[in-house]
Design a protein around this motif. Structure first.
Motif, PDB file in Angstrom:
ATOM      1  N   LEU A 240      -3.431   3.216  28.834  1.00  0.00           N
ATOM      2  CA  LEU A 240      -2.734   2.030  28.356  1.00  0.00           C
ATOM      3  C   LEU A 240      -3.746   0.897  28.346  1.00  0.00           C
ATOM      4  N   SER A 241      -4.024   0.343  27.185  1.00  0.00           N
ATOM      5  CA  SER A 241      -5.069  -0.672  27.063  1.00  0.00           C
ATOM      6  C   SER A 241      -4.509  -1.962  26.475  1.00  0.00           C
ATOM      7  N   LEU A 242      -5.068  -3.065  26.925  1.00  0.00           N
ATOM      8  CA  LEU A 242      -4.663  -4.385  26.449  1.00  0.00           C
ATOM      9  C   LEU A 242      -5.533  -4.801  25.271  1.00  0.00           C
ATOM     10  N   ASN A 243      -4.897  -5.214  24.171  1.00  0.00           N
ATOM     11  CA  ASN A 243      -5.605  -5.844  23.061  1.00  0.00           C
ATOM     12  C   ASN A 243      -5.568  -7.351  23.327  1.00  0.00           C
ATOM     13  N   PRO A 244      -6.682  -7.950  23.779  1.00  0.00           N
ATOM     14  CA  PRO A 244      -6.608  -9.323  24.302  1.00  0.00           C
ATOM     15  C   PRO A 244      -6.522 -10.411  23.242  1.00  0.00           C
ATOM     16  N   LEU A 245      -6.930 -10.146  22.007  1.00  0.00           N
ATOM     17  CA  LEU A 245      -7.037 -11.229  21.027  1.00  0.00           C
ATOM     18  C   LEU A 245      -5.694 -11.900  20.720  1.00  0.00           C
ATOM     19  N   LEU A 251      -0.229 -15.504  20.330  1.00  0.00           N
ATOM     20  CA  LEU A 251       0.590 -14.969  19.246  1.00  0.00           C
ATOM     21  C   LEU A 251       1.550 -13.880  19.730  1.00  0.00           C
ATOM     22  N   LYS A 252       1.164 -13.181  20.800  1.00  0.00           N
ATOM     23  CA  LYS A 252       1.990 -12.102  21.324  1.00  0.00           C
ATOM     24  C   LYS A 252       2.030 -12.189  22.844  1.00  0.00           C
ATOM     25  N   SER A 253       3.058 -11.561  23.399  1.00  0.00           N
ATOM     26  CA  SER A 253       3.155 -11.494  24.855  1.00  0.00           C
ATOM     27  C   SER A 253       2.200 -10.420  25.388  1.00  0.00           C
ATOM     28  N   TYR A 254       2.002 -10.442  26.688  1.00  0.00           N
ATOM     29  CA  TYR A 254       1.181  -9.417  27.337  1.00  0.00           C
ATOM     30  C   TYR A 254       1.714  -8.020  27.021  1.00  0.00           C
ATOM     31  N   SER A 255       3.030  -7.832  27.167  1.00  0.00           N
ATOM     32  CA  SER A 255       3.638  -6.527  26.905  1.00  0.00           C
ATOM     33  C   SER A 255       3.404  -6.066  25.475  1.00  0.00           C
ATOM     34  N   ASP A 256       3.530  -6.975  24.518  1.00  0.00           N
ATOM     35  CA  ASP A 256       3.355  -6.609  23.110  1.00  0.00           C
ATOM     36  C   ASP A 256       1.894  -6.332  22.754  1.00  0.00           C
ATOM     37  N   CYS A 257       0.967  -6.696  23.637  1.00  0.00           N
ATOM     38  CA  CYS A 257      -0.457  -6.431  23.391  1.00  0.00           C
ATOM     39  C   CYS A 257      -0.929  -5.127  24.033  1.00  0.00           C
ATOM     40  N   LEU A 258      -0.037  -4.420  24.706  1.00  0.00           N
ATOM     41  CA  LEU A 258      -0.400  -3.154  25.331  1.00  0.00           C
ATOM     42  C   LEU A 258      -0.297  -2.020  24.320  1.00  0.00           C
ATOM     43  N   ARG A 259      -1.304  -1.145  24.315  1.00  0.00           N
ATOM     44  CA  ARG A 259      -1.342  -0.020  23.384  1.00  0.00           C
ATOM     45  C   ARG A 259      -1.409   1.289  24.164  1.00  0.00           C
ATOM     46  N   TRP A 260      -0.506   2.204  23.829  1.00  0.00           N
ATOM     47  CA  TRP A 260      -0.525   3.541  24.431  1.00  0.00           C
ATOM     48  C   TRP A 260      -1.485   4.410  23.629  1.00  0.00           C
ATOM     49  N   GLN A 261      -2.531   4.908  24.294  1.00  0.00           N
ATOM     50  CA  GLN A 261      -3.581   5.687  23.640  1.00  0.00           C
ATOM     51  C   GLN A 261      -3.790   7.004  24.393  1.00  0.00           C
ATOM     52  N   PRO A 262      -2.910   7.967  24.189  1.00  0.00           N
ATOM     53  CA  PRO A 262      -2.975   9.213  24.973  1.00  0.00           C
ATOM     54  C   PRO A 262      -4.279   9.976  24.818  1.00  0.00           C
ATOM     55  N   GLU A 263      -4.976   9.745  23.707  1.00  0.00           N
ATOM     56  CA  GLU A 263      -6.241  10.450  23.505  1.00  0.00           C
ATOM     57  C   GLU A 263      -7.291  10.060  24.547  1.00  0.00           C
ATOM     58  N   LEU A 264      -7.093   8.931  25.222  1.00  0.00           N
ATOM     59  CA  LEU A 264      -8.037   8.498  26.247  1.00  0.00           C
ATOM     60  C   LEU A 264      -7.856   9.251  27.565  1.00  0.00           C
ATOM     61  N   GLU A 285      -5.182  14.740  31.995  1.00  0.00           N
ATOM     62  CA  GLU A 285      -4.233  14.641  30.893  1.00  0.00           C
ATOM     63  C   GLU A 285      -3.514  13.288  30.924  1.00  0.00           C
ATOM     64  N   PRO A 286      -2.972  12.837  29.803  1.00  0.00           N
ATOM     65  CA  PRO A 286      -2.296  11.531  29.783  1.00  0.00           C
ATOM     66  C   PRO A 286      -0.894  11.594  30.378  1.00  0.00           C
ATOM     67  N   TRP A 287      -0.567  10.599  31.149  1.00  0.00           N
ATOM     68  CA  TRP A 287       0.802  10.342  31.582  1.00  0.00           C
ATOM     69  C   TRP A 287       0.866   8.887  32.013  1.00  0.00           C
ATOM     70  N   TYR A 288       2.074   8.399  32.356  1.00  0.00           N
ATOM     71  CA  TYR A 288       2.214   7.043  32.872  1.00  0.00           C
ATOM     72  C   TYR A 288       3.011   7.092  34.162  1.00  0.00           C
ATOM     73  N   GLN A 289       2.698   6.168  35.052  1.00  0.00           N
ATOM     74  CA  GLN A 289       3.490   5.995  36.269  1.00  0.00           C
ATOM     75  C   GLN A 289       3.560   4.522  36.627  1.00  0.00           C
ATOM     76  N   ASN A 312       5.076   9.222  28.806  1.00  0.00           N
ATOM     77  CA  ASN A 312       4.491   8.187  27.952  1.00  0.00           C
ATOM     78  C   ASN A 312       4.949   6.818  28.461  1.00  0.00           C
ATOM     79  N   PHE A 313       4.763   5.787  27.641  1.00  0.00           N
ATOM     80  CA  PHE A 313       5.049   4.410  28.055  1.00  0.00           C
ATOM     81  C   PHE A 313       6.387   3.898  27.501  1.00  0.00           C
ATOM     82  N   GLN A 314       7.267   4.798  27.100  1.00  0.00           N
ATOM     83  CA  GLN A 314       8.587   4.382  26.615  1.00  0.00           C
ATOM     84  C   GLN A 314       9.394   3.665  27.688  1.00  0.00           C
TER      85      GLN A 314
END
Length: 478
Positions: A240-245, A251-264, A285-289, A312-314
């Protein structure tokens, strides 16, 4: 985003009654015994924290995480049990109370109005996630900044707390781990800049920071919790990575700038507790907690970790929907066990031990960082919709794989279970949870025998007003 207040004509789940209106504080009050009796060996204080105000004026927050924190204290003393409930008087809370509307950005919302308003009103420290009880004060924790110090008895807010080592705006997470032998407290924060850094802290039993380190990261992650396992601290960094721009541009909240990237994949960092230096790094392997139950070092020299694991991050979308009462996103989690080689960081084995929707796993405070037979956790009843809030608590036995769970009855919702050791009998423990009865629109404190959660509570205490379901709490023995 900022949501408007829910439409009263829309159908809301029964649990939403706890969130429909801002919670009402109450001064220290003797609590009425509704059934049973307070155990004679239960002496100390229960503290719980959580978002208690999700709207101000005509505006509603964008995410459950955005609500103003309020702390419940329940003091078990002779001859009576008293309760007190107060909002944490953060600077953001006070400014918005004076303005009569929401002003600040937060985890799931940007500041309302034009861009210059967003530049004026930065993120609000909501002080709404957890609590840490020290000998002379209670800390209300929020992982994006410094804690707020409160009076242990009255819960009066004293102000921000730097623990004699935190810089302004330096993050101190909501999930510290306390060594039951030494009393040392370990915690972390995440620093965002051109390169992310994992900030590590070792505090003494008074909360004073004794040691710090900053570990470079190769992404800008969100890390909510970690685990202490014998001589190690272990971090599982989900993809889970933050797009800071857009965040920097307001323009967006912290939550809306988070990207789920399971390939990482999931990164595993093993830290030496004595030096706060990295022992090993690896990927899995990817998971979230959100939360770990516990960790320890087994006889084979492997780190063993229990975690409430999501595919995932649902879960973030579900938690956003809680603020509106319109929960439509199923985000199932299960209790998993993980084995890690500390020298290489390699994940040796992982598998589910309890295939039930669950969260908030924990062990007795005496077992933190050591092997523990029992994990206590929040559960959804088997017939409950997966979009419901957790409505029972249980105990999972790792030796027998047996689960016992409480029967709260219909339309009742329980908070995270808190384990309280008995002062008179070291083999006896109690599980405390705050239960919201949506039919009666009332909150109660329920006390269970930890070994008999499937029996009736040994005591039920009535609270003067509704205490909304929150996140985390702690027990402080007298």
């Amino acid at each position: 985003m900022i949501a408007t207040a829910p439409n009263p004509q829309q159908t809301q789940p029964s649990w939403f009654r706890a969130f429909a209106q801002p919670a009402q504080e109450f001064a220290p009050t003797a609590l009425s015994v509704l059934s049973g009796a307070v155990p004679s060996g239960l002496r100390g204080s229960l503290y719980r924290n959580g978002p208690a105000r999700l709207e101000r004026g005509s505006r509603r927050v964008g995410h459950w995480f955005d609500g103003d924190g309020a702390v419940l204290g329940v003091h078990f003393t002779e001859p009576e049990t008293t309760g007190v409930y107060r909002y944490v008087q953060t600077s953001g809370y006070q400014a918005e109370a004076e303005a009569g509307t929401l002003l600040h950005s937060n985890y799931g919302m940007v500041s309302p109005g034009p861009l210059w308003n967003r530049l004026k009103y930065g993120p609000k420290n909501a002080a709404n996630t957890s609590v840490l009880a020290l000998s002379d004060r209670l800390l209300a924790l929020w992982e994006g900044g410094q804690p707020h110090a409160l009076d242990l008895t009255t819960l009066e807010t004293r102000g921000l707390e730097n623990l004699e080592g935190l810089e302004p705006q330096q993050a101190y997470s909501a999930h510290p781990k306390r060594d039951p032998q030494t009393g040392d407290i370990y915690n972390f924060g995440v620093s965002y800049g051109r390169q992310g850094k994992l900030l590590l802290y070792r505090c003494d039993r008074t909360g004073k920071i004794q040691q710090q380190n900053a570990v470079p990261l190769d992404r800008l992650p969100m890390i909510h919790d970690f685990v202490m396992a014998g001589p190690y601290l272990v971090f599982f960094i989900s993809p889970l990575s933050l797009n800071p721009l857009p965040l920097i541009a307001h323009l967006k909240s912290y939550s809306d700038c988070l990207r789920w990237q399971p390939e990482l994949g999931t990164q595993i960092l093993v830290i030496d507790r004595q030096t706060l230096e990295v022992v090993s790094r690896s990927e899995a392997e990817p998971w979230y907690q959100w939360h770990f139950g516990n960790g320890y070092l087994n006889k084979q020299g492997l780190i063993v970790v229990d975690v409430a694991r999501y595919p995932n991050f649902q879960t973030n979308q579900f938690l956003q929907e809680v603020a509106t009462g319109q929960t439509q996103t199923a985000a199932p989690s299960e209790l998993w066990r993980i084995y890690v080689n500390p020298k290489t960081g390699k994940l040796e084995e992982t598998y589910p031990v309890l295939e039930r929707d669950c969260e908030f796993p924990m062990v007795s405070p005496q077992d933190v960082g050591q092997a523990a037979r029992y994990t206590y956790l929040s559960l959804r009843q088997q017939n409950a919709p997966r979009t419901d809030l957790f409505n029972t608590v249980g105990r999972f036995d790792h030796q027998t794989s047996n689960l016992i769970e409480a029967d709260l009855g219909a339309h009742r919702y329980a908070t995270e279970p808190i384990y309280a050791p008995d002062q008179q009998n070291p083999k006896q423990g109690w599980i405390l949870t705050v239960v919201f009865d949506s039919d009666l629109n009332k909150s109660e404190v329920w006390i269970f025998d930890s070994a008999h959660l499937n029996s009736d509570p040994v005591c039920r205490l009535g609270l003067p007003s509704v205490v909304p379901m929150g996140f985390h709490g702690t027990w402080r023995a007298d």
